[in-house]
Design an enzyme around this catalytic site. Structure first.
Site, PDB file in Angstrom:
ATOM      1  N   CYS A   2       0.819  -1.223   0.000  1.00 20.47           N
ATOM      2  CA  CYS A   2       0.000   0.000   0.000  1.00 20.47           C
ATOM      3  C   CYS A   2       0.846   1.263   0.000  1.00 20.47           C
ATOM      4  CB  CYS A   2      -0.923   0.004   1.207  1.00 20.47           C
ATOM      5  SG  CYS A   2      -2.083  -1.362   1.157  1.00 20.47           S
ATOM      6  N   HIS A  57      -3.450   7.054   2.400  1.00 20.14           N
ATOM      7  CA  HIS A  57      -3.811   5.743   1.845  1.00 20.14           C
ATOM      8  C   HIS A  57      -5.169   5.355   2.429  1.00 20.14           C
ATOM      9  CE1 HIS A  57      -4.067   1.651   0.797  1.00 20.14           C
ATOM     10  NE2 HIS A  57      -3.776   1.188   2.002  1.00 20.14           N
ATOM     11  N   ASN A  77     -10.001  -0.478  -0.138  1.00 17.82           N
ATOM     12  CA  ASN A  77      -8.543  -0.343  -0.124  1.00 17.82           C
ATOM     13  C   ASN A  77      -7.991  -0.854  -1.461  1.00 17.82           C
ATOM     14  OD1 ASN A  77      -5.800  -0.658   0.217  1.00 17.82           O
ATOM     15  ND2 ASN A  77      -5.931  -1.712   2.194  1.00 17.82           N
TER      16      ASN A  77
HETATM   17  N1  ACO Z   1     -17.683  -9.181   9.438  1.00 20.38           N
HETATM   18  C1  ACO Z   1     -18.051  -9.429  10.694  1.00 20.38           C
HETATM   19  N2  ACO Z   1     -17.184  -9.707  11.685  1.00 20.38           N
HETATM   20  C2  ACO Z   1     -15.869  -9.717  11.360  1.00 20.38           C
HETATM   21  C3  ACO Z   1     -15.413  -9.470  10.062  1.00 20.38           C
HETATM   22  C4  ACO Z   1     -16.371  -9.193   9.078  1.00 20.38           C
HETATM   23  N3  ACO Z   1     -16.042  -8.932   7.799  1.00 20.38           N
HETATM   24  N4  ACO Z   1     -14.056  -9.533  10.044  1.00 20.38           N
HETATM   25  C5  ACO Z   1     -13.687  -9.832  11.304  1.00 20.38           C
HETATM   26  N5  ACO Z   1     -14.783  -9.950  12.099  1.00 20.38           N
HETATM   27  C6  ACO Z   1     -14.823 -10.261  13.520  1.00 20.38           C
HETATM   28  C7  ACO Z   1     -13.605 -10.992  14.016  1.00 20.38           C
HETATM   29  O1  ACO Z   1     -13.712 -12.374  13.803  1.00 20.38           O
HETATM   30  C8  ACO Z   1     -13.594 -10.609  15.466  1.00 20.38           C
HETATM   31  O2  ACO Z   1     -14.503 -11.445  16.140  1.00 20.38           O
HETATM   32  P1  ACO Z   1     -14.176 -11.996  17.625  1.00 20.38           P
HETATM   33  O3  ACO Z   1     -14.044 -10.760  18.472  1.00 20.38           O
HETATM   34  O4  ACO Z   1     -15.356 -12.839  17.925  1.00 20.38           O
HETATM   35  O5  ACO Z   1     -12.879 -12.736  17.476  1.00 20.38           O
HETATM   36  C9  ACO Z   1     -14.152  -9.190  15.487  1.00 20.38           C
HETATM   37  O6  ACO Z   1     -14.852  -9.034  14.244  1.00 20.38           O
HETATM   38  C10 ACO Z   1     -13.084  -8.117  15.597  1.00 20.38           C
HETATM   39  O7  ACO Z   1     -12.042  -8.384  14.647  1.00 20.38           O
HETATM   40  P2  ACO Z   1     -10.766  -7.469  14.521  1.00 20.38           P
HETATM   41  O8  ACO Z   1      -9.865  -8.045  13.483  1.00 20.38           O
HETATM   42  O9  ACO Z   1     -10.210  -7.207  15.885  1.00 20.38           O
HETATM   43  O10 ACO Z   1     -11.465  -6.122  13.969  1.00 20.38           O
HETATM   44  P3  ACO Z   1     -10.832  -4.718  13.770  1.00 20.38           P
HETATM   45  O11 ACO Z   1     -11.620  -3.736  14.497  1.00 20.38           O
HETATM   46  O12 ACO Z   1      -9.342  -4.716  13.972  1.00 20.38           O
HETATM   47  O13 ACO Z   1     -11.110  -4.457  12.217  1.00 20.38           O
HETATM   48  C11 ACO Z   1      -9.848  -4.447  10.164  1.00 20.38           C
HETATM   49  C12 ACO Z   1     -10.529  -5.296  11.235  1.00 20.38           C
HETATM   50  C13 ACO Z   1     -10.926  -3.645   9.479  1.00 20.38           C
HETATM   51  C14 ACO Z   1      -9.180  -5.377   9.162  1.00 20.38           C
HETATM   52  C15 ACO Z   1      -8.816  -3.504  10.792  1.00 20.38           C
HETATM   53  O14 ACO Z   1      -8.031  -4.228  11.717  1.00 20.38           O
HETATM   54  C16 ACO Z   1      -7.905  -2.833   9.804  1.00 20.38           C
HETATM   55  O15 ACO Z   1      -8.319  -1.990   9.045  1.00 20.38           O
HETATM   56  N6  ACO Z   1      -6.578  -3.156   9.866  1.00 20.38           N
HETATM   57  C17 ACO Z   1      -5.538  -2.419   9.125  1.00 20.38           C
HETATM   58  C18 ACO Z   1      -5.510  -2.729   7.688  1.00 20.38           C
HETATM   59  C19 ACO Z   1      -4.334  -2.035   7.053  1.00 20.38           C
HETATM   60  O16 ACO Z   1      -4.092  -0.862   7.267  1.00 20.38           O
HETATM   61  N7  ACO Z   1      -3.572  -2.764   6.251  1.00 20.38           N
HETATM   62  C20 ACO Z   1      -2.399  -2.187   5.632  1.00 20.38           C
HETATM   63  C21 ACO Z   1      -2.656  -1.794   4.262  1.00 20.38           C
HETATM   64  S1  ACO Z   1      -3.217  -3.119   3.250  1.00 20.38           S
HETATM   65  C22 ACO Z   1      -1.920  -3.545   2.118  1.00 20.38           C
HETATM   66  O17 ACO Z   1      -0.767  -3.212   2.286  1.00 20.38           O
HETATM   67  C23 ACO Z   1      -2.311  -4.423   0.916  1.00 20.38           C
END
Ligand code: ACO
Length: 326
Positions: free
Chosen positions: A113, A253, A283
């Site tokens: 990214c 980003h 994204n």
């Molecule tokens: N729908 C419903 N529930 C979900 C989903 C979904 N799509 N995905 C995960 N959950 C659940 C999980 O299983 C978890 O359940 P649990 O508590 O029972 O275990 C709960 O939701 C919370 O999951 P988290 O992963 O802790 O959720 P978070 O608030 O962190 O959000 C996300 C996830 C959106 C992916 C976030 O962590 C994020 O944006 N991370 C950064 C991404 C990023 O910046 N990446 C770098 C760039 S990408 C690249 O380089 C290609």
């Protein structure tokens, strides 16, 4: 003093729209969860017959048209992508051929990214060195073809698209002021595609294990991203003795609305000064910043002499910023 100035922008997104409601039918998720946790409503999906170079071609053509330039006016093409047409050759070479940019050297950059910021940084340095005059920098991704559509933790996040800028040598007191790029490979496994390379070459076994799909430890990545990006934007402005209030726009980003809001808050910037389009495109990795930049520029949100800050964080891990006086 020689600087590189952005003289034109262009972008392209595929026509097909995939909404959160469409994804609700594929995995156990909800429109509400996706919007609340990410800010994404929908994303664009490339056609089966489109490759990353096809999206890059459309974005590049648009930038060239805006600049009133011919492809032969380019002397370097840098393509940032992690979803290139094929492992060999570089997608930049395929793009060079499609464009007919015969005088341009062409190569790819892989910084996930942060790829566009890395590409911009390299292009800036080529121009400042005096060796090159006009550089096309493109971010292009077809993440949908590397997304595990059965994995709800990643499939709600990604989209396809491409954005391009043309950099030109200038001796005016404007252009790219500074770029910063950083990496920390100790956390490479937070975000990776295990199969298809020399570590796990493609085989029926790697396909069975779904190694050809992007894997991400989202929550851990999120925490590092917020911390690193806050430090990065503060350091960039401080080094250039620029108060955050002097910024006209922050173009981050587009990974997650909560990450973007945290960075804006750290800079005390009102959200009107922050470009966000992840609600429409999700994204798009290396493409997200040049698409957002193109949309902001063409909407008249950027004027001459405005200070613009670009920043990104991604797999590698990698992160980087670019401060531009337009
Ligand atoms: N729908 C419903 N529930 C979900 C989903 C979904 N799509 N995905 C995960 N959950 C659940 C999980 O299983 C978890 O359940 P649990 O508590 O029972 O275990 C709960 O939701 C919370 O999951 P988290 O992963 O802790 O959720 P978070 O608030 O962190 O959000 C996300 C996830 C959106 C992916 C976030 O962590 C994020 O944006 N991370 C950064 C991404 C990023 O910046 N990446 C770098 C760039 S990408 C690249 O380089 C290609």
């Amino acid at each position: 003093m020689i600087r590189a100035r952005v003289i034109a922008t262009g972008s392209y997104v595929p026509e097909k729209v995939l909404t959160n409601f469409d994804i609700e039918k594929m995995v156990d998720t909800s429109d509400e969860w996706i919007i609340e946790r990410t800010g994404i409503n929908q994303r664009r999906i490339a056609r089966d017959d489109q490759a990353a170079s096809d999206l890059a071609y459309e974005a590049s053509k648009s930038a060239l048209e805006y600049a009133g330039l011919k492809p032969k006016d380019l002397d370097l093409i840098i393509v940032a992508t992690v979803t290139g047409d094929m492992p060999l050759p570089a997608t930049a070479c395929i793009l060079q051929h499609r464009l007919g940019a015969k005088k341009a050297a062409a190569f790819d950059v892989n910084a996930a990214c942060s790829g566009f910021i890395y590409g911009l940084s390299i292009g800036d340095k080529f121009i400042r060195s005096g060796s090159h005059k006009r550089v096309l920098v493109v971010g292009t991704e077809i993440l949908s073809k590397f997304t595990d559509w059965a994995d709800r933790t990643t499939c709600v996040l990604f989209g396809d698209g491409a954005g391009a800028v043309i950099l030109e040598r200038t001796e005016e007191d404007r252009g790219i002021i500074e770029t910063r790029i950083h990496s920390d490979g100790s956390m490479w496994d937070l975000l990776h595609t295990p199969g298809g390379g020399s570590k796990n070459p493609p085989s029926s076994e790697t396909i069975r294990k779904r190694y050809h799909y992007i894997k991400m430890k989202g929550n851990e990545t999120f925490k590092v991203a917020v911390r690193m990006l806050e430090d990065l934007v503060i350091a960039t402005l401080k080094h250039n003795k620029l108060e955050p209030s002097k910024l006209s726009l922050l173009i981050p980003h587009q990974a997650n609305r909560r990450i973007i809001q945290a960075t804006a808050k750290r800079l005390n910037l009102p959200m009107e000064k922050v470009v966000m389009n992840l609600d429409r495109y999700g994204n798009t990795s290396a493409a997200s910043i040049p698409i957002a930049l193109d949309e902001a520029f063409r909407a008249g949100r950027i004027k001459q002499d405005d200070y613009i800050l670009l920043e990104a964080f991604g797999g590698g891990l990698t992160w980087g910023s670019a401060l531009i006086k337009w």
